[in-house]
Design a protein around this motif. Structure first.
Motif, short mmCIF file in Angstrom:
data_model
loop_
_atom_site.label_atom_id
_atom_site.label_comp_id
_atom_site.label_asym_id
_atom_site.label_seq_id
_atom_site.Cartn_x
_atom_site.Cartn_y
_atom_site.Cartn_z
N SER B 6 50.96 39.44 27.96
CA SER B 6 50.41 38.43 28.86
C SER B 6 50.99 38.66 30.24
N LYS B 7 50.32 38.10 31.19
CA LYS B 7 50.70 38.38 32.57
C LYS B 7 50.15 37.27 33.44
N SER B 24 46.64 39.07 26.82
CA SER B 24 45.84 40.29 26.78
C SER B 24 44.50 40.02 26.12
N ASN B 25 44.49 39.13 25.17
CA ASN B 25 43.25 38.93 24.44
C ASN B 25 42.38 37.81 25.01
N THR B 27 39.50 36.55 27.41
CA THR B 27 38.41 37.06 28.23
C THR B 27 38.32 36.19 29.48
N LEU B 66 32.71 39.43 28.19
CA LEU B 66 33.03 40.81 27.86
C LEU B 66 34.12 41.39 28.75
N VAL B 67 34.62 40.56 29.63
CA VAL B 67 35.58 41.08 30.59
C VAL B 67 36.97 40.58 30.21
N LEU B 68 37.89 41.51 30.09
CA LEU B 68 39.27 41.09 29.83
C LEU B 68 39.83 40.45 31.09
N LEU B 70 42.80 40.02 31.97
CA LEU B 70 43.90 40.77 32.58
C LEU B 70 43.40 41.79 33.60
N ASN B 71 42.17 42.20 33.43
CA ASN B 71 41.61 43.17 34.36
C ASN B 71 41.05 42.54 35.62
N LYS B 75 40.49 39.94 41.75
CA LYS B 75 39.02 39.93 41.86
C LYS B 75 38.53 38.60 42.43
N ILE E 11 40.02 37.49 20.20
CA ILE E 11 40.48 38.85 19.96
C ILE E 11 41.88 38.77 19.40
N LYS E 12 42.17 39.66 18.46
CA LYS E 12 43.54 39.68 17.95
C LYS E 12 44.48 40.14 19.08
N PHE E 14 46.99 41.89 21.43
CA PHE E 14 47.37 43.29 21.61
C PHE E 14 48.17 43.38 22.90
N LEU E 16 48.51 45.25 26.57
CA LEU E 16 47.67 45.98 27.51
C LEU E 16 48.54 46.83 28.42
N GLY E 41 34.79 49.71 30.83
CA GLY E 41 34.06 48.47 31.09
C GLY E 41 34.28 47.45 29.99
N GLY E 42 34.43 47.92 28.79
CA GLY E 42 34.76 47.02 27.69
C GLY E 42 33.57 46.34 27.03
N VAL E 46 35.08 45.06 23.66
CA VAL E 46 35.44 43.64 23.58
C VAL E 46 34.77 42.96 22.38
N GLU E 63 40.60 50.80 34.00
CA GLU E 63 39.77 50.15 35.00
C GLU E 63 40.24 50.43 36.43
N GLU F 17 53.80 29.47 27.71
CA GLU F 17 54.64 29.92 28.82
C GLU F 17 54.75 28.78 29.80
#
Lengths: 164, 162, 778, 283, 295, 156
Positions: B6-7, B24-25, B27, B66-68, B70-71, B75, E11-12, E14, E16, E41-42, E46, E63, F17
Motif C-alpha cells: 500500500s502507498k 495494491s489491490n 482499483t 480496471l485501473v489499479l 496505485l498507478n 493523475k 483482488i487478492k 499483492f 506492487l 494497461g491491466g 485486473v 505503466e 493505516e
C-alpha cells in the motif's frame, strides 16, 4: 482577568519613566518576547512566545499607548492572536508611577488580560495560575531593567559588580 | 526496487488534491467510491464491460474498475461530480441529457456522460456513427440509446455555440 | 372512562432496543459520502465592530473547499419572536463565540488549520455583562442600536422600554391593588435572589449535516427538538421557500430546550450550497458552551406583604433575565418565566415586571423550565424567609397560601388540575419531614427541606398527527414530535394503541421528516403528551371513522355500533361479528387475489390546536394564558460540612401531578432526571466568565453531577399524582420540565435546616455556603 | 505537520529516541492529559514516542525496605496491588479519587508525575512519603527526591533527553501514619485544595512529620514550619495544629477565591495531620 | 483460462513494484521471478485477478516506462513500443499507411474506454487465442523484442505463443514489436466475427496478399480463436502462392483452412460454426485484400 | 505519515493505516463505522466513548489509535452476540434506564467492565464504578437499578 502587582525601585521617577516609556524596553522585559517593532508613534508590534513546560504558544501582538501622563501614568492596549493557534488575547496594562522620594519610585502594574480560544478552552485553571507567575517574572525583570539603565556604572562586562 | 502493498497516492480529482492510502489491490473505482465518497461513479460489472464506472484520466475515458489505484499517482481524474459548475449550473452535456429525456433509471448516466465528455473534447462535431462508437463501451438497459445519441448531438451543438 | 389496556401501563420504551445496541441513529454519527467538514471562526471579543475579514490565506490551503461569511448570506436575521440574530456576524460581534467565518474542508483538521489563517480585524467596543448595568438608561454600550426596527412575532409582540435601550422585552402582570395590599400587610419582606448561567450539556453536541440537492433543494439532518421550528428559522435566515427545505431529525441525544435554534443548521446549509457538497457541521464540546444557548442568569427581587398568620396579601416581583447577545427564545422566556410566580400561590394583590436584557454574553434561550426555575427559586426562597420571619413552619406557610381548584390565579385564569397539595403532603411524608434528623458525623450536619414548583405549558400551540392503517392490523403513526429521550414515541404509540385497542408493539412510529411527517410545534414546554397526544387521538378517530364507514356495509351495523380491537373491526357486544382491517382496504395484491377498486390507503389526519385567550398587554390578564400547569414538590435531605461548606444530597423525593400518567415509568424517568439536573443546578453548575469569555467550556471545569453526586435508587423516590386535566388526552398533561424547578429550593431549605443559613444565590457552591457560615459565625 | 511515531519496547530504546530527537520528541504513556493537548494542537510534537509497549516499565515490587513502582504502572494496577494495600494502605485508598475507572485503567503513575499538574493527587502523597524518582537518559541514571523533581507549573527537572523510570517509596519502620485529603467539587475531580501528611511517632510523640499542601500554588509545597511545630507533639494524645502557611503561594483559581482556597487548605491540613497521627498511633 | 465460479469484487492482496526505467523493471523481474505478473494497461489482468483466476504475489507495473510508448518508422521497419495504447494505434497515420489490418483491428478492439488503457504489448503477452491485434501482426511477419537482464532477443511473433495464455517470455519484458514494411503491391484486411463489435472474437482473421502479374506472389493468412493460440493458415497460403487470382482459387484455398484450425466449442461459439465461418471469413478477407492490392 | 494498525474489534480483525494523532474513538467511528461509540466531549470527562480494551474500560478519546495496536476491543456493537442481548442490555430496557440514549453505549461498557471485575456490586459500588460516565437525562437512578438487576441476572 485582573492582575495587580507593584514594586519599588531606588530610581527617581523621571528615570523610571524614561525607561518604561520606550516600547523597546518594555518589550525586553516581557517574558518570552522575541521581537519588538515600533510601527508608528505609540504603536508597536511584538512577538511573544508563552511557554508553559512543553506547551508553547506564539502570539503576535499589536500594542498601542492609549493614555500617557508623563511621568506618572501610561496605559497600553494590546490585542493579539495566536500564530498557528486559535487563540486571542487582549490586554489593557496600566503602569502608574508614584514618587516615594527624590530617588525612589513605586511602580504599580495593573493588567486586565483576556484570553480566548483554544488556550482558554483548555481550562482557565491552567492559564490563571501560570499568568500570575509570569506577571511576577515581568515585574522583576522590569525592576531590573530600570535599575540597570539608571545605574549603568553598577555593571561592567556583564557580570561583575563594582562596589564603590 | 521496493514491493509495496500500500502507498499514499496523490490524485487530483475534480480539481481537488487527495492524499489517499491505497492498497495494491484497490482499483480506482473503489478508491473513488469508498475512500473519497464519490459515489457518482457507479459499479456495474467490475470487469470493464458496462462502462458505468467511466471516468476521465488525464482527459481519456477509462473504466475505473480496471485501473489499479496505485498507478494513478499524479493523475488528473474527472468524475461526474466535477461536471456541474460550483454555482450549481449544469454542464451542457448534463443539461442536454435532461432536455432530451436521455435518462431513465439513471445508473448508467454518469458513465455515459463522462464518455460523452471525452468524445466532445476531441470531436466537436461528431456524426451519429461517431457518437454511437464513443458510447459503445457504456451499456444502457433502459433507453435504447436513441435519446442518448440525441442528447450527445444536442450537447455538441450547445458546446459548439459557446 | 372504560378500562385502559395500554395507556397507564409502563410498556418498555419504543427506542430502547436500538439504543442499547448502539444502532440508534444520531446525526453526530452521520458521515455522508463526499462530505466536507465545517469549522467556524468565532469572535474572540464580547463586543466589537468587524473592520475587515481576510480569508485569502485560508483559501489557498489545500483541502479548503469553501469559505462562508455573512457577505455570502442574505442580510436577514432570524429569531424565535424578535428577529434580531444574523446567521453569522455581519458588521459587529456581540459575544465571544459568535460565528464570523465558516470553512468547509476535506477534513476536520484542514478546516481547523484554515481558521488559523483567517485574519479578522476588529475594533473593540465596551462590553456589558451585568444585566442590571445593561438595563440602565445610559448603559456603557447599546448592544442592538437598531432594536426598534427589528420585526417580531405578532402573536406575542414585544414591549420595549423607552428609557432602557438594552431591554428587548418587558412583560407585566398586574392583579388587584398592590398599594392597598401592602397597606393591609403586617410585615413587608424584600429580598434579592440570583441564579447562574447554565448550559444544557446534551450528551450529543449540536450537529447538522446538510446536503444541497442539485435542484436547489436542501436536506438537513439535525439534532434538534423543534423540527418545524428549525425549518422556519432556516427559511428565514437563508430566505428560502419552505418547500425547498427538508429537515430530518432522527433521534436527538438530549435537548432540554437547547436544540430549538439554528446553531449549526444554517451554516452547514450555507456551506453546502456554496460548495455543492454535503457538509457536516458538528459542535465541539467547547462550542456547545460558548455558542449554543444557555439558561438565563437572573436577578430577581421579591417584595411581599404578609399578615402575621402568614397569609400573603401583596407580592411585587421584578425579574431581570440576562439575555445575552440575542433574544432567541429568551424573548418568550421573559414572558413565560413570569408564570412561575403565578401557578402555585394565591396572591390577592400582585405586580410583576419581567425584563429581558441584552448583554455581551452567550444567548439565553430555552432551558428545561423556561424561566420558571429562576422565578420559582426566588419565590420559594422568599416563602422560607417569610416563614423564618414569622416563625411559622415553611410547609405550614405554604399550605396556607396555596391556590385551589377553580380559583382564579393572578393571570386571571381558572386553576385546573391542581395537584400541589397532594404532592406537598406526599413529599412531607416520604422525606420524613417531621421525623427526627439523622445523626451528624463530625463536621457533617444533616437537614431536610421542601420546595414547590409549577410549570406552565405554552399556548397557543398546535400539533398534527397522521395515522395510517396497515392491512395486517398494524397502526402507523406519523408525527413530528421529536424524540430526544423524553419518550414521545413511546407515549404517542401508547395513545394510538389504546385508541385502536391493539398491543403496543403493533404501533409503528414514523417521525421526524418534514417531507413525510406533519406539522408539530416541537418537543418544548412539556407539551408533547398533551398536544401531540390529543392530535394522535383525533387522528385515530378520523381513521376509525373511515374504517367504520367501510366496515358498516360489510358488518351490516351502523358505524357508531363498531369498535376496533387487535386489527379487526367488531360490532360492539358481538365478538363473532368482525372483519379484519385487511379485508376493508387491502391494496392490490395480485398474488393474494385481492384487488380493491377504491380506497386502498386509509389515512386519518388531525390537527390539535390549543387556543389561548386574548391577553391584556398592560396587566397580563387573560382567561387562558397557558395550556396547563404542572405542579409538584421536592423534598431533599442533605449533609452540610460545616468546615468546608460542601453539601451532599443524601435523599431526594419528588411528587408531581402530570394528569394521567400515560406511562408511569417514563414519568418516573422524567422525575428522576429532573432531580439529577436539579441537583446540578442547585449545587454545581455555573458558567464562569471573564470579560465575556467562558472560563469553563468543558466537562472538566463545568461540573455536571455524576452518579456519585446523585443519590442512588434506594434514596431517590418519585411519586405520580394523577390530577387529570379535562383537556388532556386521557387526562394527561406534561411532566418534562417540572421537577428540576423544585430541587434547588428544597436543597436550600435543607441546608438551612442543617446549619441555619439562608442562601439566595444558585448554585449553592461550597464557597457560598462557607461564606454564609462564616458570616453566621461572625 | 508530519508526525512520526515510535513504539520502543525497552527503556533503552526510548532513551535512544529521546537522545536523537530531544526537544522535538514527546513521550506519551497513558496520555490521559496529553491527548487533550494533542487534539487541541497546543502540543504538536514532530516525534511521538509511545511508552505503553515498554513491558519492563510496569511493576510494583518491594526491595530493600522500599516499594518500587515502574513509571508505566497504571493507577489501576497500584490501586489493586495487594502489595501496596498491605504496605501502604492509605496510598492505595487515594486512587479511587483519581479521575474515573477508565482513566485509572490507562493512565500511569509516571505520566501523572511528569505532567506535574499542581492539582494532581499523587505528588503530595508521594512527597510526604519521601519518595524518590529515577530519571534515566541514554547514558545516565539518577535518583532524586520527588520534592526536587517537581519544579513548577507542569514543569519538572526532566531534560529533553530524560525520562522517568521508577518511583521509589521508602517504607517506614517506625510507627507511622499517612493521610491525604482533597477538596474537589465532584469525586474524581482535580483538587481545589489538597493536603497530605506523614507522621512517625515514638515514645515522646511525633518524631518526624512531613506535611504538603497541594493544588493551591504552582506545585505541591512542603510546609516545613508546620512540620517543625508538630515535632514532639502528641505524647499525651492531643495535637495542637495551627496549619497556617504563607498565603502568597496561592495562585488564582477561576472558580474559587484565594481566601477560600486558603481556608479550605487549612481544614484539609488539620484533617490529614490528625488522621495521620491517629493512624500512626494504631500502627 | 476460464473464470472460476466464485466471483469476487476484490483482488487478492499483492505487492506492487513500480519501476520507472527499463533497467529497474528488468531488475525487478529478475528479483521477483516467481508468482509475478507484469501489468501494463491491466484491462485483462485486473478482471483476472478480481476473479482470482490469477493471484500473483507480486505485480510489476510497467505503466511508468513512457519510453515504450511510441510508433515510429526506422529504416524499413515499423516499430511499435509495447506500451503503445490501442487508441494510439487507432489514431496513427503511420500504422494506417503501413499496417492497415492492424488499424482495422484497433477499430473493433473492445470499447473506447478499454482502448484508452489497453496496450499492444499487453494484448500480445496476454496470449489469448482471440487477441485482436495478433492476426494482423502475424501476417506482417512481425517480430517481438524480448529483453531481460542478460540481454535481448528478437523472435518472430509466431514463435512467441505456446498455448492459451502461454508464451515463451519468462522473466523477459516484451519491449517492442517490429514490423517489416511491405513494399510493392499488396493488400491487407482484418475482420472479426463477434456478437457485437466490442465483444471478444468468435473468429478473427487477417490476410495479407502481394500481387505480381495477376498472380499471388505472397499470401499470408492468420486466424484467432480457432486454436490454442493465434495461428497462420499455411495450407491456405500454400495453395494460393503463385496461383492466379480468381474466385475459384480463392474458394478452393479457403476451404483448406479446415486443415489449419482446430477450434473448440465454448461460450462464444461452437466448433462447427467456427469451422464454417472460418472458411467464409478467409474467403472474404482474401477477396478484400486482393481488391485493396489491386487499387 | 500513517502507520499500520491492526485492531481486533468485536472479534473482527481490521488492518488499517492511521496517523499518530488519531485517537481510538475517531478510528472506530470514522474509519470502521462503529458509531455506537459516541463522541461527547473529547476531554475524557463524559465517558460516552468508553470501550473495553483487553478487559479494561477506557475512554477511547484519550487513547492513541496506535496504542490499541493488537489489542482486543469490545464496543457496544459487540455486546450482544448472535442477536442475543447481553443481560445488561436487557436490564437497561427492562428497568427503563434509557432516555435520549446517547450516553447509553458508554454506560453499558463501563457497567460491563464493572461487573466483570465485581459480579456482585452494591448500589454504592455501582454508583462509584459509573462515575466516569455522564448522563444528563436519567439522574442515574434507573441506570444503577439496571446494573444491579443485570448483576443479579448474570449471577443466576
Amino acid at each position: 482577568m485582573n492582575i495587580s502587582t507593584s514594586f519599588q525601585t531606588p530610581v527617581p521617577i523621571q528615570g523610571v519613566w524614561e525607561v518604561i516609556f520606550d516600547p523597546y524596553n518594555i518589550g525586553k522585559t516581557i517574558p518570552g518576547c522575541e521581537e519588538v517593532e515600533v510601527r508608528e508613534d505609540n504603536t508597536y508590534l511584538s512577538k511573544v512566545t508563552v511557554k508553559v513546560a512543553y506547551i508553547k504558544a506564539k502570539f503576535k501582538l499589536l500594542s498601542k499607548i492609549v493614555e500617557e501622563e508623563a511621568p506618572t501614568r501610561i496605559v497600553t492596549y494590546t490585542i493579539g492572536e495566536g500564530i498557528g493557534l486559535l487563540s486571542n488575547v487582549s490586554m489593557t496594562t496600566t503602569l502608574e508611577l508614584n514618587s516615594l522620594s527624590e530617588d525612589s519610585t513605586e511602580v504599580v502594574i495593573n493588567a486586565e488580560l483576556n484570553v480566548t480560544g483554544t488556550l482558554a478552552n483548555l481550562g482557565a485553571r491552567i492559564m490563571r495560575a501560570k499568568v500570575e507567575g509570569m506577571v511576577d517574572d515581568w515585574r522583576l525583570s522590569m525592576k531590573q531593567l530600570i535599575e540597570d539603565i539608571n545605574n549603568p556604572l553598577k555593571k561592567v562586562s556583564g557580570q561583575e559588580t563594582i562596589h564603590f | 526496487m521496493e514491493a509495496v502493498s500500500s502507498k499514499i497516492v496523490n490524485i487530483l480529482v475534480n480539481g481537488n488534491n487527495y492524499e489517499v492510502t491505497v492498497a495494491s489491490n484497490d482499483t480506482l473505482l473503489t478508491v473513488l467510491r469508498d475512500k473519497l465518497g464519490l459515489t457518482g461513479t457507479k459499479f456495474g460489472c467490475g470487469n470493464g464491460e458496462c462502462g458505468a464506472c467511466t471516468v476521465l484520466i488525464d482527459g481519456e475515458a477509462v473504466n475505473s474498475c480496471l485501473v489499479l489505484a496505485l498507478n494513478c499517482e499524479g493523475k488528473e481524474i474527472q468524475t461526474i461530480e466535477g461536471l456541474a459548475s460550483s454555482n450549481g449550473d449544469l454542464h451542457p452535456i448534463q443539461q442536454a441529457f435532461v432536455d432530451n429525456f436521455a435518462i431513465q433509471c439513471g445508473f448508467c448516466t454518469p458513465g455515459i456522460i463522462m464518455s460523452t465528455k471525452s468524445l466532445l473534447e476531441k470531436n466537436q462535431n461528431p456524426t451519429e456513427y461517431e457518437i454511437r462508437e464513443a458510447v459503445n463501451g457504456n451499456i444502457c438497459r433502459c433507453t435504447g440509446y436513441e435519446n442518448i445519441v440525441k442528447a450527445v448531438s444536442a450537447a455538441a451543438e450547445t458546446l459548439r455555440g459557446k | 372512562m372504560s378500562e385502559l389496556n395500554v395507556v397507564g401501563k409502563s410498556v418498555k420504551r419504543y427506542d430502547a432496543l436500538e439504543k442499547v445496541t448502539g444502532k440508534a441513529p444520531f446525526v453526530y454519527d452521520m458521515f455522508l459520502p463526499d462530505m466536507l467538514w465545517a469549522k467556524v471562526l468565532r469572535s474572540p471579543y464580547p463586543h466589537a465592530k468587524i473592520i475587515k475579514i481576510d480569508t485569502t490565506e485560508a483559501e489557498k490551503l489545500p483541502g479548503v473547499v469553501g469559505i462562508l461569511t455573512a457577505a455570502d448570506l442574505p442580510k436577514t436575521n432570524h429569531g424565535a419572536g424578535l428577529i434580531d440574530e444574523p446567521t453569522m456576524a455581519i458588521d459587529r460581534v456581540r459575544f465571544v463565540g459568535e460565528p464570523v467565518v465558516a470553512v468547509a474542508a476535506e477534513s476536520e483538521d484542514i478546516a481547523q488549520e484554515a481558521l488559523t489563517l483567517i485574519d479578522v480585524e476588529y475594533e473593540e467596543l465596551p462590553g456589558v455583562f451585568d444585566p442590571e448595568i445593561a438595563m440602565q438608561t445610559n448603559p456603557p454600550s447599546i448592544i442592538h442600536p437598531d432594536l426598534r426596527s427589528y420585526s417580531f412575532s405578532p402573536v406575542v409582540p414585544p414591549a420595549f422600554d423607552d428609557d432602557k435601550p438594552n431591554v428587548y422585552n418587558h412583560y407585566k402582570i398586574r392583579h388587584g391593588n398592590l398599594e392597598a395590599g401592602f397597606q393591609q400587610a403586617d410585615v413587608v419582606i424584600e429580598n434579592r435572589f440570583t441564579t447562574a448561567m447554565m448550559q444544557h450539556c446534551q450528551m450529543e453536541p449540536h450537529v447538522a449535516v446538510a446536503r444541497a440537492e442539485v435542484n436547489g433543494d436542501i436536506t438537513v439532518w439535525t439534532s434538534a427538538q423543534t423540527i418545524y421550528g428549525i425549518k422556519q428559522m432556516l427559511c428565514d435566515a437563508l430566505q428560502m421557500s419552505s418547500s425547498k427545505v427538508r429537515v430530518i431529525v432522527p433521534y436527538v441525544g438530549g435537548g432540554y430546550g437547547g436544540k430549538v435554534e439554528i446553531k449549526t443548521e444554517a451554516i452547514a446549509v450555507g456551506l453546502a450550497m456554496k460548495t455543492r457538497r454535503p457538509v457536516r457541521f458538528a459542535f465541539t464540546r467547547e462550542e456547545v458552551f460558548t455558542s449554543a444557548s444557555v439558561r438565563h442568569p437572573s436577578v430577581i427581587y421579591v417584595k411581599d406583604g404578609v399578615k402575621k398568620d402568614g397569609t400573603l396579601v401583596a407580592r411585587e416581583v421584578k425579574v431581570i433575565l440576562n439575555g445575552g447577545a440575542y433574544s432567541a427564545y429568551g424573548y418568550l422566556t421573559v414572558r413565560n418565566a413570569s408564570f412561575g410566580a403565578v401557578g402555585t400561590y394565591k396572591v390577592p394583590n400582585f405586580k410583576l415586571d419581567s425584563y429581558g436584557v441584552y448583554t455581551n454574553l452567550p444567548i439565553g434561550g430555552a432551558f428545561r423550565g423556561f424561566g420558571s426555575n429562576q422565578v420559582c427559586w426566588a419565590i420559594e426562597c422568599q416563602m422560607d424567609r417569610i416563614a423564618d420571619h414569622l416563625n411559622i413552619d415553611p410547609v405550614e406557610l405554604r399550605r396556607k397560601n396555596l391556590l385551589s381548584e377553580g380559583e382564579i390565579n393572578v393571570s386571571g385564569e381558572t386553576t385546573h388540575s391542581y395537584g400541589t397539595k397532594e404532592c406537598l403532603e406526599k413529599v412531607v411524608e416520604e422525606i420524613g419531614y417531621n421525623q427526627p434528623k439523622g445523626e451528624s458525623k463530625g463536621p457533617w450536619k444533616r437537614g431536610r427541606g421542601i420546595g414547590l414548583a409549577n410549570k406552565y405549558s405554552i399556548a397557543p400551540t398546535s400539533s398534527c398527527a397522521i395515522i395510517k392503517l396497515h392491512d395486517d392490523g398494524y397502526v402507523e403513526l406519523r408525527t413530528s414530535a421529536d424524540e430526544m429521550g423524553q419518550g414521545s414515541r413511546t407515549v404517542l404509540a401508547q395513545i394510538a394503541a389504546e385508541e385502536f385497542n391493539v398491543e403496543f408493539d403493533k404501533v409503528k412510529v414514523v417521525a421526524g421528516d418534514t417531507l413525510i411527517t406533519p406539522y408539530d410545534q416541537g418537543s418544548i414546554s412539556s407539551r408533547t403528551t398533551y398536544n401531540t397526544g390529543n392530535a394522535v387521538r383525533l387522528a385515530c378517530e378520523d381513521a376509525k371513522r373511515q374504517l367504520f364507514k367501510q366496515a358498516a356495509k360489510k358488518l351490516e351495523a351502523p358505524p357508531e355500533k363498531l369498535e376496533t380491537a387487535n386489527g379487526r373491526v367488531f360490532v360492539k357486544g358481538s365478538p363473532d361479528r368482525s372483519i379484519a382491517f385487511g379485508d376493508l382496504f387491502i391494496p392490490t395484491m395480485f398474488a393474494s387475489g385481492k384487488v380493491l377498486k377504491q380506497g386502498a390507503e386509509l389515512l386519518g389526519k388531525a390537527t390539535w390546536y390549543q387556543f389561548a385567550s386574548a391577553e391584556d398587554k398592560e396587566t397580563g390578564q387573560g382567561t387562558r394564558v397557558v395550556a396547563f400547569y404542572i405542579h409538584g414538590a421536592t423534598g431533599a435531605e442533605v449533609e452540610v460540612n460545616e468546615e468546608t461548606g460542601e453539601v451532599r444530597v443524601i435523599k431526594a423525593v419528588s411528587a408531581f401531578d402530570m394528569g394521567k400518567a400515560i406511562n408511569p415509568e417514563l414519568c418516573e424517568q422524567q422525575i428522576e432526571g429532573g432531580i439529577g439536573m436539579g441537583i446540578g443546578a442547585a449545587l454545581y453548575e455555573e458558567m464562569a466568565f471573564d470579560n465575556g469569555a467562558v472560563l469553563n467550556p468543558n466537562f472538566m471545569d463545568y461540573k455536571i453531577p455524576t452518579s456519585r453526586e446523585i443519590p442512588g435508587p434506594s434514596n431517590v423516590k418519585s411519586f405520580i399524582v394523577e390530577a387529570n386535566h379535562p383537556d388532556g388526552p386521557f387526562g394527561a398533561k406534561g411532566i418534562g420540565e417540572g421537577v428540576t424547578i423544585s430541587v434547588g429550593p428544597a436543597i436550600q431549605a435543607a441546608i438551612n435546616d442543617a446549619v441555619g443559613i439562608r442562601l439566595g444565590d444558585m448554585p449553592m457552591t461550597r464557597e457560598r455556603v462557607f461564606q454564609a457560615l462564616s458570616r453566621k459565625k461572625a | 505537520m508530519n508526525m512520526f511515531y515510535y513504539e520502543p519496547k525497552t527503556f533503552q530504546e526510548a532513551c535512544d529516541l529521546l537522545n536523537k530527537y530531544q526537544d522535538d520528541a514527546k513521550l506519551i504513556a497513558g496520555g490521559q492529559s496529553l491527548m487533550i493537548l494533542l487534539r487541541q494542537k497546543v502540543v504538536v510534537p514532530e516525534h511521538l514516542i509511545n511508552l505503553k509497549n515498554i513491558k519492563e516499565g510496569a511493576y510494583i515490587k518491594e526491595e530493600g525496605g522500599e516499594l518500587k513502582i515502574g513509571a508505566l504502572t497504571t493507577h489501576r494496577q497500584i490501586e489493586k496491588s495487594p502489595l501496596v494495600r498491605e504496605k501502604l494502605p492509605a496510598f492505595a485508598e487515594v486512587f479511587s479519587g483519581i479521575g474515573s475507572v477508565q482513566v485509572r485503567n490507562w493512565g500511569t503513575i509516571g505520566g501523572n508525575l511528569a505532567h506535574s499538574d499542581p492539582a494532581g493527587d499523587l505528588a503530595p502523597i508521594l512527597m510526604v512519603l519521601g519518595a524518590r524518582v529515577r530519571v534515566i537518559s541514554k547514558s545516565n541514571s539518577n535518583e532524586m527526591p520527588l520534592e526536587s523533581f517537581i519544579t513548577g507549573y507542569l514543569e519538572t527537572k526532566l531534560r529533553a533527553s530524560e525520562m522517568l523510570q521508577e518511583i521509589i517509596i521508602p517504607l517506614s519502620k517506625a510507627k507511622s501514619g499517612m493521610a491525604y485529603e482533597k477538596e474537589s467539587v465532584r469525586a474524581g475531580d482535580m483538587a481545589m485544595a489538597s493536603a497530605a501528611a506523614f507522621i512517625e511517632i515514638g515514645s515522646k510523640g511525633i518524631t518526624r512529620a512531613k506535611v504538603v499542601v497541594g493544588a493551591v500554588g504552582e506545585m505541591p509545597i512542603r510546609l516545613e514550619n508546620l512540620e517543625k511545630e508538630l515535632q514532639g507533639q502528641g505524647s499525651k494524645g492531643e495535637l495542637h495544629i495551627d496549619p497556617k502557611f504563607d498565603q502568597s503561594i496561592i495562585r488564582m483559581d477561576p472558580y474559587v477565591s484565594k481566601e477560600y482556597k486558603y481556608e479550605i487548605s487549612k481544614v484539609k491540613l488539620r484533617n490529614v495531620i490528625q488522621t495521620a497521627f491517629e493512624r500512626a498511633k494504631q500502627a | 483460462m476460464s473464470y472460476p465460479h466464485v466471483i469476487t469484487k476484490t483482488i487478492k492482496e499483492f505487492k506492487l513494484i513500480s519501476p520507472t526505467t527499463i533497467e529497474e523493471a528488468l531488475y525487478a523481474l529478475n528479483e521477483y521471478k516467481t508468482d509475478t505478473r507484469i501489468i501494463a494497461g491491466g484491462t485483462d489482468l485486473v478482471p483476472l485477478m478480481k476473479h482470482r483466476a490469477v493471484t500473483p504475489k507480486y505485480v510489476v507495473s510497467i505503466e511508468k516506462l513512457k519510453e515504450l510508448d511510441y510508433v515510429r518508422l526506422v529504416g524499413d521497419q515499423l516499430r511499435i513500443g509495447a506500451l503503445t495504447k490501442i487508441n494510439t494505434i487507432k489514431n496513427s497515420d503511420v500504422i494506417m499507411k503501413n499496417c492497415y489490418s492492424l488499424y482495422e483491428a484497433s477499430l473493433v478492439f473492445a470499447t473506447p474506454q478499454i482502448r484508452n488503457v489497453a496496450t499492444i504489448g499487453g494484448n500480445i503477452c496476454r496470449s489469448s487465442p482471440s487477441a485482436d491485434t495478433v492476426p494482423s501482426l502475424l501476417v506482417f511477419n512481425a517480430q517481438v523484442k524480448l529483453v531481460n537482464q542478460k540481454g535481448e532477443r528478437i523472435i518472430p511473433l509466431e514463435q512467441f505463443f505456446t498455448g492459451p495464455g502461454l508464451n515463451v517470455a519468462d522473466s523477459d519484458l516484451l519491449t517492442e514489436i517490429i514490423i517489416p514494411i511491405e513494399k510493392g503491391e499488396y493488400g491487407t484486411a482484418f475482420h472479426k466475427i463477434s456478437r457485437n463489435t466490442s465483444d471478444l472474437a468468435k473468429v478473427n482473421c487477417a490476410v495479407k496478399v502481394s500481387i505480381s502479374h495477376e498472380k499471388f506472389s505472397d499470401v499470408k493468412v492468420a486466424l484467432g480463436a480457432v486454436s490454442d493460440r493465434p495461428i497462420r493458415a499455411k495450407n491456405v497460403e500454400k495453395l494460393l502462392i503463385d496461383k492466379k487470382i480468381n474466385a475459384e482459387n480463392i474458394e478452393k484455398a479457403s476451404e483448406m483452412v479446415i486443415n489449419d484450425i482446430n477450434p473448440i466449442t465454448d461460450v462464444r461459439s461452437t466448433e462447427i460454426y467456427r469451422k464454417e465461418i472460418s472458411k467464409v471469413l478467409v474467403k472474404r478477407m482474401l477477396n478484400l485484400a486482393v481488391e485493396r492490392a489491386q487499387k | 505519515m500513517k502507520y499500520p494498525l491492526k485492531l481486533h474489534v468485536n472479534q473482527r480483525t481490521y488492518n488499517l493505516e492511521v496517523y499518530p494523532s488519531q485517537n481510538l474513538r475517531d478510528v472506530l467511528r470514522e474509519e470502521l463505522g462503529l458509531t455506537g461509540t459516541k463522541e461527547g466531549c473529547s476531554t475524557g470527562n463524559c465517558g460516552a466513548c468508553t470501550v473495553i480494551m483487553n478487559g479494561m474500560s477506557v475512554k477511547s478519546c484519550l487513547i492513541l489509535a496506535l496504542q490499541a495496536d493488537g489489542k482486543e476491543i469490545l464496543t457496544v456493537e459487540g455486546l450482544s452476540t448472535n442477536g442475543q442481548l447481553h443481560p445488561l442490555q436487557e436490564s437497561f430496557i427492562d428497568k427503563q434506564a434509557v432516555q435520549c440514549g446517547y450516553c447509553t453505549p458508554g454506560m453499558l461498557m463501563s457497567a460491563k467492565a464493572l461487573l466483570d471485575q465485581n459480579p456482585n456490586p452494591t448500589e454504592e459500588e455501582v454508583r462509584d464504578g459509573l462515575h466516569g460516565n455522564i448522563c444528563r437525562c436519567t439522574g442515574y437512578v434507573k441506570i444503577v437499578e439496571a446494573v444491579l438487576d443485570a448483576a443479579e441476572k448474570i449471577g443466576q
